[in-house]
Design a protein around this motif. Structure first.
Motif, PDB file in Angstrom:
ATOM      1  N   UNK A   5       6.279 -55.525   0.951  1.00 26.93           N
ATOM      2  CA  UNK A   5       7.315 -56.495   0.601  1.00 26.93           C
ATOM      3  C   UNK A   5       7.659 -56.375  -0.887  1.00 26.93           C
ATOM      4  N   UNK A   6       6.632 -56.192  -1.696  1.00 25.75           N
ATOM      5  CA  UNK A   6       6.831 -56.036  -3.144  1.00 25.75           C
ATOM      6  C   UNK A   6       7.749 -54.847  -3.437  1.00 25.75           C
ATOM      7  N   UNK A   7       7.464 -53.701  -2.805  1.00 28.99           N
ATOM      8  CA  UNK A   7       8.276 -52.510  -3.055  1.00 28.99           C
ATOM      9  C   UNK A   7       9.706 -52.706  -2.539  1.00 28.99           C
ATOM     10  N   UNK A   8       9.817 -53.345  -1.361  1.00 31.08           N
ATOM     11  CA  UNK A   8      11.155 -53.585  -0.812  1.00 31.08           C
ATOM     12  C   UNK A   8      11.974 -54.483  -1.732  1.00 31.08           C
ATOM     13  N   UNK A   9      11.338 -55.556  -2.224  1.00 28.15           N
ATOM     14  CA  UNK A   9      12.041 -56.464  -3.123  1.00 28.15           C
ATOM     15  C   UNK A   9      12.464 -55.738  -4.392  1.00 28.15           C
ATOM     16  N   UNK A  10      11.564 -54.901  -4.918  1.00 33.30           N
ATOM     17  CA  UNK A  10      11.887 -54.144  -6.133  1.00 33.30           C
ATOM     18  C   UNK A  10      13.104 -53.259  -5.897  1.00 33.30           C
ATOM     19  N   UNK A  11      13.169 -52.652  -4.701  1.00 30.05           N
ATOM     20  CA  UNK A  11      14.302 -51.779  -4.393  1.00 30.05           C
ATOM     21  C   UNK A  11      15.586 -52.588  -4.257  1.00 30.05           C
ATOM     22  N   UNK A  12      15.479 -53.720  -3.543  1.00 29.92           N
ATOM     23  CA  UNK A  12      16.677 -54.542  -3.333  1.00 29.92           C
ATOM     24  C   UNK A  12      17.191 -55.095  -4.653  1.00 29.92           C
ATOM     25  N   UNK A  13      16.262 -55.509  -5.522  1.00 30.11           N
ATOM     26  CA  UNK A  13      16.660 -56.145  -6.766  1.00 30.11           C
ATOM     27  C   UNK A  13      16.880 -55.178  -7.917  1.00 30.11           C
ATOM     28  N   UNK A  14      16.964 -53.891  -7.603  1.00 28.19           N
ATOM     29  CA  UNK A  14      17.040 -52.886  -8.666  1.00 28.19           C
ATOM     30  C   UNK A  14      18.118 -53.166  -9.713  1.00 28.19           C
ATOM     31  N   UNK A  15      19.367 -53.475  -9.311  1.00 21.77           N
ATOM     32  CA  UNK A  15      20.393 -53.663 -10.343  1.00 21.77           C
ATOM     33  C   UNK A  15      20.069 -54.824 -11.278  1.00 21.77           C
ATOM     34  N   UNK A  16      19.319 -55.801 -10.766  1.00 22.65           N
ATOM     35  CA  UNK A  16      19.008 -56.970 -11.578  1.00 22.65           C
ATOM     36  C   UNK A  16      17.713 -56.764 -12.367  1.00 22.65           C
ATOM     37  N   UNK A  17      16.768 -56.059 -11.777  1.00 22.16           N
ATOM     38  CA  UNK A  17      15.469 -55.873 -12.423  1.00 22.16           C
ATOM     39  C   UNK A  17      15.485 -54.761 -13.472  1.00 22.16           C
ATOM     40  N   UNK A  18      16.335 -53.755 -13.275  1.00 24.29           N
ATOM     41  CA  UNK A  18      16.313 -52.604 -14.180  1.00 24.29           C
ATOM     42  C   UNK A  18      16.891 -52.988 -15.537  1.00 24.29           C
TER      43      UNK A  18
END
Lengths: 319, 312
Positions: B10-23
């Protein structure tokens, strides 16, 4: 038994013929051909001559026929990339891959099986630790282990970080050469062996704990045998059967894994040769590599069957 | 253990989904003064000391202030204020490894997910048909899947990819790799599927359904396929990491995505130069990411140990 052997040989021949023929056809389908390697200044006659030399001027079916009629005499055509007969190239590359694969398989067996016996027959900290470690290594496929080990070698300089021999290897006499190869072997072999060792450990542990729950194990304990004797002399023989079945499949995993390992560690094996051949559209080299790969697979499944027969008398009788 | 595995995934999926916001930075943005820069820029401004030897130092006279929730990003540092923020250092082109890792997760996971779904559908359909029909269809399909299963999948994928034009636009590569992976993956699903359907077909409830006038299609889709959902779920957990790895392998050897597209595979390819990576270990970050995903899957499918029944 004779029937069984005949069936296996028929399967092996079929596998080699189909795999190499299919890859020959596939390589022919690819856009562009070996003449692209001649460079932009090649004349029309040079291109035509090259195409004729590799039978590219024939129809795919005609080329296949010519190739097959030579292949039954163990002539597999020339490689454009190396300008040498394919046979010698493939045999030496296959030898290198075999050395790597056998070293990895032996290492995985020697490490994985005993650890599996321990963690499958005990409780407590040691068994838990083995279980945890193998779970971690199960999650590091050969691509990652080889990258990590090469990185480690580059930082610590404990091992040569790549290749099969040193630069000056051709000037060495054979004992020194052998030693040179032996220092280059541990890194790629370990990279290939670690995930397989973890697989063996898990399988052996599961199989061992299931075997120890069978009535005969309880009976042996009740008769006063020491745990050591029950595990090593009786339960292990039974529990090792499913692992023998895995060996046939492990050859496929070894071949797949050895491709990336050879690539990352610059080991001059079959996988690298196949890759180079595919990229250069070197049709006969592709087909030769595929034929050799098919031979490996067939040999692997035969060895797997033999091991299974050796471990399980029921299989021996059925065959 | 299972929970930890799900947590990781779930952590990795969330990181992928939120990439534009997290990067913190755009994944393709190149910072010319940060080639192979180590992680930094979160406390003090990084300064290039020696370009040839790739030496950097923190300029302690220039503390940077992290800017939270600006510009549509969680946290970033504009170049004017002492940026960029390089949480995992920079690669050979001065691009932010951390941002590329997040965006790479999108490409790698999406590709693996789509390929898994297609492979499952194909395998369930063909295997189901073979198991339900029986006879000659079953025989041909079973022989074929047995044969494909013997082949090492990565070589099949490699050969299929290598005979296509070597340079293709990213969208085409995505479609092509999805197709190739699905083609390589479906026989694995089909074999088990065939076995399940073939044995379910003999059960009483199927005969009862037929007696009640249910069509074959209704029986297959409403009654037999649901019996195999557990099996399909297990197959999905096996195929997904295999496909992530296959993408990484193909991109690593230069037959996957072009370098301009951040995926875990293309990032690893950047790390292929080991003498440099020895000085820039953060380039191996995608390897760690792949490890986390595979570990997560392994934890989820792990059978819990039943040592309490052990004799010793």
């Amino acid at each position: 038994m004779l029937n069984f052997v005949a069936r296996r040989i028929a399967f092996a021949v079929l596998l080699v013929v189909v795999v190499s023929s299919a890859s020959l056809r596939l390589a022919r389908l690819a856009p562009g051909d070996v003449t692209a390697q001649l460079g932009p200044f090649a004349s029309a006659t040079e291109i035509a001559g090259t195409r004729a030399r590799f039978d590219l001027d024939r129809s795919p079916l005609g080329q296949w026929g010519v190739w097959l009629s030579r292949a039954v005499r163990f002539e597999f055509g020339d490689s454009f990339l190396y300008n040498r007969p394919v046979r010698g190239l493939v045999v030496s590359a296959a030898g290198n891959t075999a050395v790597l694969a056998v070293a990895a398989l032996v290492a995985a067996t020697v490490v994985g099986i005993p650890l599996g016996v321990i963690s499958g027959s005990r409780r407590g900290l040691l068994a838990g630790a083995i279980r945890g470690v193998s779970l971690v290594f199960l999650s590091i496929p050969p691509l990652l282990t080889s990258l990590f080990l090469v990185f480690l070698a580059a930082v610590t300089r404990w091992f040569p970080a790549g290749g099969m021999t040193s630069v000056n290897a051709s000037s060495l006499d054979w004992p020194a050469w052998l030693l040179d190869v032996a220092t280059h072997l541990p890194l790629p072999a370990l990279a290939l062996a670690l995930p397989i060792a973890a697989t063996f450990e898990r399988l052996q542990a599961q199989s061992m704990s299931e075997t120890l729950r069978q009535p005969f194990a309880l009976a042996a304990v009740a008769r006063g045998l020491s745990p050591r004797d029950v595990i090593l002399r009786h339960a292990w023989r039974v529990s090792v059967r499913p692992i023998c079945g895995i060996y046939g499949l492990a050859i496929g995993a070894l071949l797949s894994g050895s491709f990336v390992v050879e690539f990352v560690t610059a080991w001059p094996g079959l996988g690298r040769l196949m890759y180079e051949a595919l990229r250069a559209r070197d049709v006969y080299l592709v087909a030769g590599c595929a034929a050799m790969g098919g031979l490996f697979l067939a040999a692997g499944s035969v060895i797997g069957d033999l091991l299974l027969a050796a471990a399980d008398p029921r299989v021996r009788k059925a065959a | 253990m299972k929970k930890a595995g799900f947590g990781l995934l779930i952590f990795v999926t969330l990181a992928a989904l939120g990439a534009p916001w997290l990067a913190p930075n755009a994944p393709d943005r190149s910072f010319p003064d940060r080639l192979y820069a180590p992680p930094g820029g979160y406390a003090y401004e990084q300064r290039l000391v020696n370009r040839l030897e790739r030496q950097f130092e923190d300029d302690v006279s220039q503390p940077v202030s992290l800017q939270w929730f600006t510009d549509g990003r969680l946290v970033t540092v504009p170049e004017a204020d002492g940026g960029p923020l390089l949480l995992l250092g920079a690669d050979a082109f001065g691009r932010d490894t951390f941002s590329r890792l997040l965006y790479g997760a999108r490409a790698s996971l999406a590709l693996a997910l789509v390929a898994t779904v297609i492979a499952l559908l194909l395998g369930a359909l063909i295997g189901g048909a073979a198991g339900f029909a029986g006879g000659l269809v079953d025989e041909v399909l079973s022989r074929f899947t047995d044969f494909v299963l013997v082949l090492p999948a990565i070589y099949v994928a490699l050969a299929l990819r290598a005979v296509m034009p070597l340079v293709l636009p990213p969208a085409t590569v995505f479609a092509l790799l999805t197709l190739i992976f699905a083609l390589v993956g479906w026989p694995i699903v089909a074999r088990g599927m065939r076995a399940i359907i073939a044995s379910e077909r003999e059960r009483e409830y199927v005969a009862a359904g037929l007696a009640l006038g249910a069509t074959r299609w209704r029986l297959l889709s409403r009654h037999l396929l649901p019996a195999a959902t557990g099996y399909l779920a297990v197959q999905a957990t096996l195929l997904l990491p295999a496909f992530i790895l296959a993408e990484a392998t193909l991109s690593y050897v230069g037959l996957g995505f072009p370098d301009s597209v951040p995926t875990w595979g293309t990032m690893l390819q950047d790390a292929a130069n080991m003498s440099l990576v020895a000085e820039a270990p953060w380039m191996l970050a995608p390897a760690a990411a792949i490890f986390l995903v595979v570990l997560g899957v392994n934890l989820v499918v792990q059978r819990d140990p039943d040592v309490h029944t052990s004799l010793f």
